[in-house]
Design a protein around this motif. Sequence first.
Motif, PDB file in Angstrom:
ATOM      1  N   LEU A  44      12.973  -1.385   7.640  1.00  0.00           N
ATOM      2  CA  LEU A  44      12.452  -0.135   8.190  1.00  0.00           C
ATOM      3  C   LEU A  44      11.104   0.193   7.568  1.00  0.00           C
ATOM      4  O   LEU A  44      10.928   0.074   6.343  1.00  0.00           O
ATOM      5  N   PRO A  45      10.134   0.647   8.366  1.00  0.00           N
ATOM      6  CA  PRO A  45       8.843   1.047   7.803  1.00  0.00           C
ATOM      7  C   PRO A  45       8.926   2.467   7.226  1.00  0.00           C
ATOM      8  O   PRO A  45       9.109   3.435   7.958  1.00  0.00           O
ATOM      9  N   HIS A  46       8.794   2.579   5.923  1.00  0.00           N
ATOM     10  CA  HIS A  46       8.871   3.901   5.284  1.00  0.00           C
ATOM     11  C   HIS A  46       7.525   4.622   5.295  1.00  0.00           C
ATOM     12  O   HIS A  46       7.466   5.819   5.569  1.00  0.00           O
ATOM     13  N   HIS A  47       6.483   3.911   4.934  1.00  0.00           N
ATOM     14  CA  HIS A  47       5.153   4.516   4.930  1.00  0.00           C
ATOM     15  C   HIS A  47       4.119   3.520   5.445  1.00  0.00           C
ATOM     16  O   HIS A  47       4.213   2.322   5.170  1.00  0.00           O
ATOM     17  N   ALA A  48       3.129   4.060   6.158  1.00  0.00           N
ATOM     18  CA  ALA A  48       1.999   3.273   6.656  1.00  0.00           C
ATOM     19  C   ALA A  48       0.704   3.973   6.260  1.00  0.00           C
ATOM     20  O   ALA A  48       0.603   5.202   6.373  1.00  0.00           O
ATOM     21  N   VAL A  49      -0.264   3.210   5.804  1.00  0.00           N
ATOM     22  CA  VAL A  49      -1.564   3.753   5.397  1.00  0.00           C
ATOM     23  C   VAL A  49      -2.649   2.848   5.945  1.00  0.00           C
ATOM     24  O   VAL A  49      -2.561   1.615   5.819  1.00  0.00           O
ATOM     25  N   LEU A  50      -3.688   3.440   6.536  1.00  0.00           N
ATOM     26  CA  LEU A  50      -4.804   2.659   7.084  1.00  0.00           C
ATOM     27  C   LEU A  50      -6.037   2.822   6.211  1.00  0.00           C
ATOM     28  O   LEU A  50      -6.455   3.943   5.897  1.00  0.00           O
ATOM     29  N   ASP A  51      -6.613   1.701   5.834  1.00  0.00           N
ATOM     30  CA  ASP A  51      -7.894   1.659   5.126  1.00  0.00           C
ATOM     31  C   ASP A  51      -8.988   1.721   6.188  1.00  0.00           C
ATOM     32  O   ASP A  51      -9.235   0.755   6.905  1.00  0.00           O
ATOM     33  N   HIS A  52      -9.662   2.878   6.286  1.00  0.00           N
ATOM     34  CA  HIS A  52     -10.661   3.073   7.337  1.00  0.00           C
ATOM     35  C   HIS A  52     -11.939   2.291   7.086  1.00  0.00           C
ATOM     36  O   HIS A  52     -12.751   2.126   8.008  1.00  0.00           O
ATOM     37  N   GLU A  53     -12.144   1.817   5.875  1.00  0.00           N
ATOM     38  CA  GLU A  53     -13.346   1.028   5.587  1.00  0.00           C
ATOM     39  C   GLU A  53     -13.114  -0.450   5.904  1.00  0.00           C
ATOM     40  O   GLU A  53     -13.909  -1.073   6.605  1.00  0.00           O
ATOM     41  N   GLY A  54     -12.041  -0.991   5.383  1.00  0.00           N
ATOM     42  CA  GLY A  54     -11.786  -2.410   5.589  1.00  0.00           C
ATOM     43  C   GLY A  54     -11.030  -2.733   6.866  1.00  0.00           C
ATOM     44  O   GLY A  54     -11.003  -3.886   7.302  1.00  0.00           O
ATOM     45  N   GLY A  55     -10.394  -1.734   7.456  1.00  0.00           N
ATOM     46  CA  GLY A  55      -9.642  -1.970   8.676  1.00  0.00           C
ATOM     47  C   GLY A  55      -8.279  -2.596   8.439  1.00  0.00           C
ATOM     48  O   GLY A  55      -7.744  -3.257   9.334  1.00  0.00           O
ATOM     49  N   PHE A  56      -7.698  -2.361   7.257  1.00  0.00           N
ATOM     50  CA  PHE A  56      -6.389  -2.908   6.941  1.00  0.00           C
ATOM     51  C   PHE A  56      -5.319  -1.829   7.059  1.00  0.00           C
ATOM     52  O   PHE A  56      -5.504  -0.708   6.585  1.00  0.00           O
ATOM     53  N   LEU A  57      -4.197  -2.185   7.680  1.00  0.00           N
ATOM     54  CA  LEU A  57      -3.046  -1.295   7.760  1.00  0.00           C
ATOM     55  C   LEU A  57      -1.978  -1.825   6.814  1.00  0.00           C
ATOM     56  O   LEU A  57      -1.571  -2.984   6.899  1.00  0.00           O
ATOM     57  N   TYR A  58      -1.526  -0.975   5.905  1.00  0.00           N
ATOM     58  CA  TYR A  58      -0.501  -1.343   4.942  1.00  0.00           C
ATOM     59  C   TYR A  58       0.832  -0.712   5.337  1.00  0.00           C
ATOM     60  O   TYR A  58       0.878   0.446   5.792  1.00  0.00           O
ATOM     61  N   LEU A  59       1.926  -1.452   5.141  1.00  0.00           N
ATOM     62  CA  LEU A  59       3.267  -0.972   5.434  1.00  0.00           C
ATOM     63  C   LEU A  59       4.177  -1.226   4.237  1.00  0.00           C
ATOM     64  O   LEU A  59       4.192  -2.336   3.694  1.00  0.00           O
ATOM     65  N   ALA A  60       4.948  -0.195   3.844  1.00  0.00           N
ATOM     66  CA  ALA A  60       6.005  -0.350   2.855  1.00  0.00           C
ATOM     67  C   ALA A  60       7.338  -0.267   3.585  1.00  0.00           C
ATOM     68  O   ALA A  60       7.573   0.672   4.350  1.00  0.00           O
ATOM     69  N   THR A  61       8.220  -1.251   3.365  1.00  0.00           N
ATOM     70  CA  THR A  61       9.465  -1.323   4.130  1.00  0.00           C
ATOM     71  C   THR A  61      10.675  -1.429   3.204  1.00  0.00           C
ATOM     72  O   THR A  61      10.580  -1.901   2.068  1.00  0.00           O
ATOM     73  N   SER A  62      11.817  -0.970   3.742  1.00  0.00           N
ATOM     74  CA  SER A  62      13.079  -1.048   3.014  1.00  0.00           C
ATOM     75  C   SER A  62      14.202  -1.319   4.005  1.00  0.00           C
ATOM     76  O   SER A  62      14.051  -1.095   5.215  1.00  0.00           O
ATOM     77  N   ASP A  63      15.352  -1.741   3.483  1.00  0.00           N
ATOM     78  CA  ASP A  63      16.459  -2.061   4.371  1.00  0.00           C
ATOM     79  C   ASP A  63      17.271  -0.833   4.772  1.00  0.00           C
ATOM     80  O   ASP A  63      18.088  -0.902   5.689  1.00  0.00           O
ATOM     81  N   THR A  64      17.073   0.302   4.098  1.00  0.00           N
ATOM     82  CA  THR A  64      17.831   1.514   4.400  1.00  0.00           C
ATOM     83  C   THR A  64      16.893   2.708   4.526  1.00  0.00           C
ATOM     84  O   THR A  64      15.692   2.618   4.259  1.00  0.00           O
ATOM     85  N   ALA A  65      17.475   3.850   4.885  1.00  0.00           N
ATOM     86  CA  ALA A  65      16.680   5.058   5.119  1.00  0.00           C
ATOM     87  C   ALA A  65      16.271   5.765   3.840  1.00  0.00           C
ATOM     88  O   ALA A  65      15.246   6.442   3.797  1.00  0.00           O
TER      89      ALA A  65
END
Length: 377
Positions: free
Chosen positions: A283-304
Amino acid sequence: MSPTPHLSRRGLIAAGAATAAVPVLAPGTASAQAPVPAPAKPGRAPYVFRNAEIVGGGFVTGIVFNQSEPGLVYARTDIGGAYRLDPRSRRWIPLTDWIGWESYGQTGIISVATDAADPDRVYLAAGTYTLPDWDPGMAAILRSTDRGRTWKTTPLPFRLGGNMPGRGIGERLVVDPNRNKILYLGVRGGHGLWRSTDHGKTFAQVENFPNVGNFLPDPSDPDGYNGDNLGVLQVVFDQRTGRPGRATRTLYVTVADKENILYRSTDAGTTWERVPGQPTGYLPHHAVLDHEGGFLYLATSDTAGPYDGSKGDVWKLDTADGTWTRISPVPSTSADNTYGYSGLTIDRQNPATLMVSTQVNWHPDCILFRSTDGGAS
């Protein structure tokens, strides 16, 4: 019949203190021969009653920074309302103490949205439980144009889960950084994605969004606390694809569906596509976009979460070429990974610096990881 007067706990405490201060007179008639009271013993100071400050209440499920004004910070809690940091005193100011018993469910804040274009505006997605027996009221968007000093309420036709499983995920509510009349709200319980185009005064469902989510924390508890679909989790704007006064063209939405966690629109929410090559299984818990480099980061876990989590990964998407890279400090394939990942942030002044936290590591404590090279190490 006149209504029965209601006395709050604060009123009861005040009344008790006042009663204790009233002198008690013995029965009978006073006379000039009444004995003179003995003088008070030296060193005995009278009692002084003051309010007992408890600072705040509830589990802090999110901290949100305004992206244009340094020092403008909000915190949300699962049952204790929302707070704004006073930069002068370095103390947290409660913003929702005005909520009364008749709408107590609005003290559970599932998301906070602060407006980068107009920092005086702030929004709260309020609603504690999705179970009618626990919270009979529907959810609401609370909106303020003076940083939370005063509020107006937009009723919603569903319930939110400020104190339900997954309450640390998100933010579910967000303001378009280029056209701040537009807000998006990710909703649980199969209600999908919602949008406002009038500063949160009204909301309507985004009918063509393709996935309302399907993850239940406990499928064997369909009518209970753990049986609610976590739904649409977070909306992230790519600010580079708009300009002031025009809606942001590209936005990403995460969903509680382990096989389809990320969707993208490149036409301001008119059409949507599943992002190709995305990771699955968590599950994707948090997403953050780097507006300079154009990278999207995702932190995921198996539960809520917030109390469980035994596997997960951190991922990096190059939005320019669609390349996905697993950058987990300890990957899910390792026997040493006995936790998922949840908290995630980047340094906006140096976006190659990012931090991620475990979800959950009970002993000895939660672990924080820091990278200064975009997750390469």
